[in-house]
Enzyme design. Structure first.
Site, PDB file in Angstrom:
ATOM      1  N   LYS A 263       0.828  -1.200   0.000  1.00 47.58           N
ATOM      2  CA  LYS A 263       0.000   0.000   0.000  1.00 47.58           C
ATOM      3  C   LYS A 263       0.867   1.256   0.000  1.00 47.58           C
ATOM      4  O   LYS A 263       2.034   1.212   0.406  1.00 47.58           O
ATOM      5  CB  LYS A 263      -0.892   0.025   1.254  1.00 47.58           C
ATOM      6  CG  LYS A 263      -1.931  -1.069   1.329  1.00 47.58           C
ATOM      7  CD  LYS A 263      -2.683  -0.986   2.636  1.00 47.58           C
ATOM      8  CE  LYS A 263      -3.748  -2.070   2.729  1.00 47.58           C
ATOM      9  NZ  LYS A 263      -4.883  -1.818   1.825  1.00 47.58           N
ATOM     10  N   ASP A 333      -2.945  -7.571  -1.864  1.00 49.87           N
ATOM     11  CA  ASP A 333      -3.674  -6.654  -0.987  1.00 49.87           C
ATOM     12  C   ASP A 333      -5.157  -7.003  -0.928  1.00 49.87           C
ATOM     13  O   ASP A 333      -5.910  -6.374  -0.200  1.00 49.87           O
ATOM     14  CB  ASP A 333      -3.481  -5.211  -1.462  1.00 49.87           C
ATOM     15  CG  ASP A 333      -3.936  -4.187  -0.425  1.00 49.87           C
ATOM     16  OD1 ASP A 333      -3.973  -4.544   0.771  1.00 49.87           O
ATOM     17  OD2 ASP A 333      -4.254  -3.050  -0.807  1.00 49.87           O
ATOM     18  N   GLU A 335      -6.340  -9.594   0.513  1.00 50.62           N
ATOM     19  CA  GLU A 335      -6.062 -10.731   1.401  1.00 50.62           C
ATOM     20  C   GLU A 335      -7.232 -11.102   2.291  1.00 50.62           C
ATOM     21  O   GLU A 335      -7.337 -12.249   2.733  1.00 50.62           O
ATOM     22  CB  GLU A 335      -4.822 -10.437   2.256  1.00 50.62           C
ATOM     23  CG  GLU A 335      -5.061  -9.649   3.536  1.00 50.62           C
ATOM     24  CD  GLU A 335      -5.639  -8.246   3.307  1.00 50.62           C
ATOM     25  OE1 GLU A 335      -6.389  -7.763   4.178  1.00 50.62           O
ATOM     26  OE2 GLU A 335      -5.344  -7.641   2.264  1.00 50.62           O
ATOM     27  N   ARG A 337     -10.382 -11.532   1.731  1.00 51.75           N
ATOM     28  CA  ARG A 337     -11.242 -12.579   1.171  1.00 51.75           C
ATOM     29  C   ARG A 337     -10.565 -13.956   1.223  1.00 51.75           C
ATOM     30  O   ARG A 337     -11.239 -14.978   1.248  1.00 51.75           O
ATOM     31  CB  ARG A 337     -11.643 -12.211  -0.260  1.00 51.75           C
ATOM     32  CG  ARG A 337     -10.499 -12.094  -1.230  1.00 51.75           C
ATOM     33  CD  ARG A 337     -10.841 -11.265  -2.460  1.00 51.75           C
ATOM     34  NE  ARG A 337     -10.915  -9.849  -2.133  1.00 51.75           N
ATOM     35  CZ  ARG A 337     -11.246  -8.896  -3.005  1.00 51.75           C
ATOM     36  NH1 ARG A 337     -11.562  -9.231  -4.250  1.00 51.75           N
ATOM     37  NH2 ARG A 337     -11.284  -7.637  -2.648  1.00 51.75           N
TER      38      ARG A 337
END
Length: 497
Positions: A263, A333, A335, A337
């Site tokens: 990020k 990113d 992650e 789920r």
């Protein structure tokens, strides 16, 4: 903070010795002959006070009133929402450095939902984070007396308000903790502490147990962190053992760097809030411990960090989930789920009446709904309606989003059964469609709380949502009449011809 409930008419409220007296003035207020009634009547007549929610008039050392400070607060129609607005308007007064004991008094009738709302609003307005800021404890309000016309009539709602305040407070506190004070192991310890309450059990699994279960998606996310993952299983047993439970699954990413798909640095500190779903599950169980409703509930929390270590999963890697489905990880990113899909597969073993997962899942949901309503996705209309109504009643609203099969087209992969992302368009929906692959025929709902679990800016901090919505839903399910037992047909003897 300690709350107590008292039957207080206005003459009694005037005699209460406290640092602050807050009078909630509804639009249907009818003054009596006592000093406080006269004071309110004059303020309304001279338009120094309006009964609209959020309008206040602050007074100091009022003659014939024992309280040092008095705040007259408009409470509109006296509804739960209006009372919450009224208390919020008094937040600065309630948090005054010299206010140790306060009395919050309904000047007229008190609706049950408004009583519960008043308790929650006071707790919310006076919450102070202290885990890593102990000096903040100074000046915290210690006791609040809630004055109502009829204590007996308000007792049940008062208890509900206290339980919700405790649950929301626990969720806020854990969400607010820095990631080094809220590791997966510490989160598991918080869950274990809940097991000291009646009817609650806790089981915690580590990497070896999770590997044995075949949770390849969950393990892939945790690979880049030095902190070992924890899979937390909470059970509240309030009904017959044969009664199917409601399963709550809370995303527990205790810090999310984005992994290899890292990020931007700006506001990355707020990724400590990425375990808001897990915090809400802890909060729900804290409230259940107080309320003891007749329902069975299971709480599942897959907890880990998402870090960019040399061992971390890479874009393009393919992993095998507990369900046996293979997943191409196009973006590390995405992650949340991945940890949720294995937890949802695990949830099926409880043969649940319904499953609800709660997750700070997508920035797309923040764009769609902002910080007002949580995103709601549901596989059945009945479950969607029950959750939406619970949210409205709890003042913790959500909004139903679509689950058309066409949204799943972007999740197709050349190298696995499914990809974990489908592009920017409709990102909140495609994330929900990914999760839906792992729930089978069980009624399922997904709450995307990325916009509602915390606030940024000057008010930065966890909100404790959607604890209120979930507890309201569970209480309503517990109150539903049990289906009539199927009657066996009486045997009929045949007569010989």
């Amino acid at each position: 903070m300690n709350f107590d409930l008292k039957s207080l008419a206005l003459p009694d409220a005037a005699a209460e010795k406290c640092d602050l007296l807050v009078l909630l003035i509804a639009e249907d207020f009818r003054p009596g002959s006592d000093p406080l009634s006269s004071l309110v009547a004059h303020a309304l007549k001279n338009k120094d006070l309006e009964a609209k929610p959020g309008k206040t008039l602050q007074l100091y050392q009022v003659p014939a009133v024992a309280a040092r400070r008095v705040v007259l607060a408009g409470a509109g129609n006296g509804s739960a929402k209006a009372v919450r607005q009224a208390v919020q308007a008094c937040a600065a007064a309630l948090k005054g450095p010299a206010v140790k004991r306060a009395v919050l008094c309904f000047a007229a009738g008190a609706q049950p939902d408004a009583v519960a709302s008043a308790v929650q609003a006071v707790a919310d307005a006076t919450y102070v984070y202290t885990t890593t800021k102990p000096q903040a404890e100074a000046g915290v309000l210690a006791r609040v007396t809630l004055g109502v016309p009829d204590k007996a009539a308000a007792q049940v709602a008062f208890a509900r308000g206290q339980a919700l305040a405790a649950g929301v407070g626990l969720a806020r506190e854990w969400a607010n903790r820095p990631a080094n004070h809220a590791t997966p192991t510490l989160l598991a310890d918080a869950a274990k502490a809940l097991a000291k309450h009646a009817r609650i059990q806790c089981k915690v699994m580590g990497p070896a147990e999770v590997a044995k279960l075949g949770m390849g998606a969950f393990m892939a996310v945790a690979r880049g962190s030095e902190q070992p993952l924890r899979f937390i299983e909470l059970r509240y047993s309030g009904a017959a053992k044969a009664d199917a439970p409601v399963v709550l699954v809370g995303k527990g990413i205790t810090f999310d760097t984005g992994g290899i798909s890292i990020k931007p640095a700006a506001e990355m500190d707020e990724m400590k809030f990425d375990m808001g779903g897990a915090a809400s599950v802890l909060g729900v169980f804290r409230a259940l411990a107080e309320l003891q409703p007749a329902i069975n509930v299971v709480g599942l929390i897959p907890a880990c960090e998402n870090m960019p270590d040399g061992r971390a999963v890479k874009p393009g890697d393919v992993v095998t989930s507990m369900s046996g489905q293979t997943i191409e990880i196009l973006n590390t990113d995405a992650e949340g789920r991945l940890v949720l899909c294995d937890a949802l597969t695990y949830a099926a073993r409880f043969k649940p009446a319904a499953m609800v997962d709660i997750a700070t899942l997508t920035g797309a949901c923040v764009i769609a709904l902002g910080g007002v309503r949580s995103g709601l996705f549901a596989s059945t209309d009945a479950l969607a309606e029950a959750l939406q109504q619970a949210g409205e009643a709890a003042l913790d609203p959500c909004w139903r989003m679509p689950l058309d099969d066409d949204y799943a087209e972007g999740l197709k992969s050349h190298f696995a059964d499914v990809a974990n992302v489908a592009g920017r368009a409709g990102g909140a929906v495609t994330a929900a469609k990914f999760l839906q692959r792992f729930v089978g025929d069980t009624p399922w709902a997904h709450l995307d709380i990325a916009g509602t679990a915390w606030k940024s800016g000057a008010a930065k901090g966890g909100t404790g949502r959607p604890v209120g919505l979930l507890v309201q839903y569970l209480l309503e399910q517990a109150a539903r009449p049990a289906p009539a037992a199927a009657r066996k047909p009486r045997a009929v003897r045949s007569r010989a011809a």
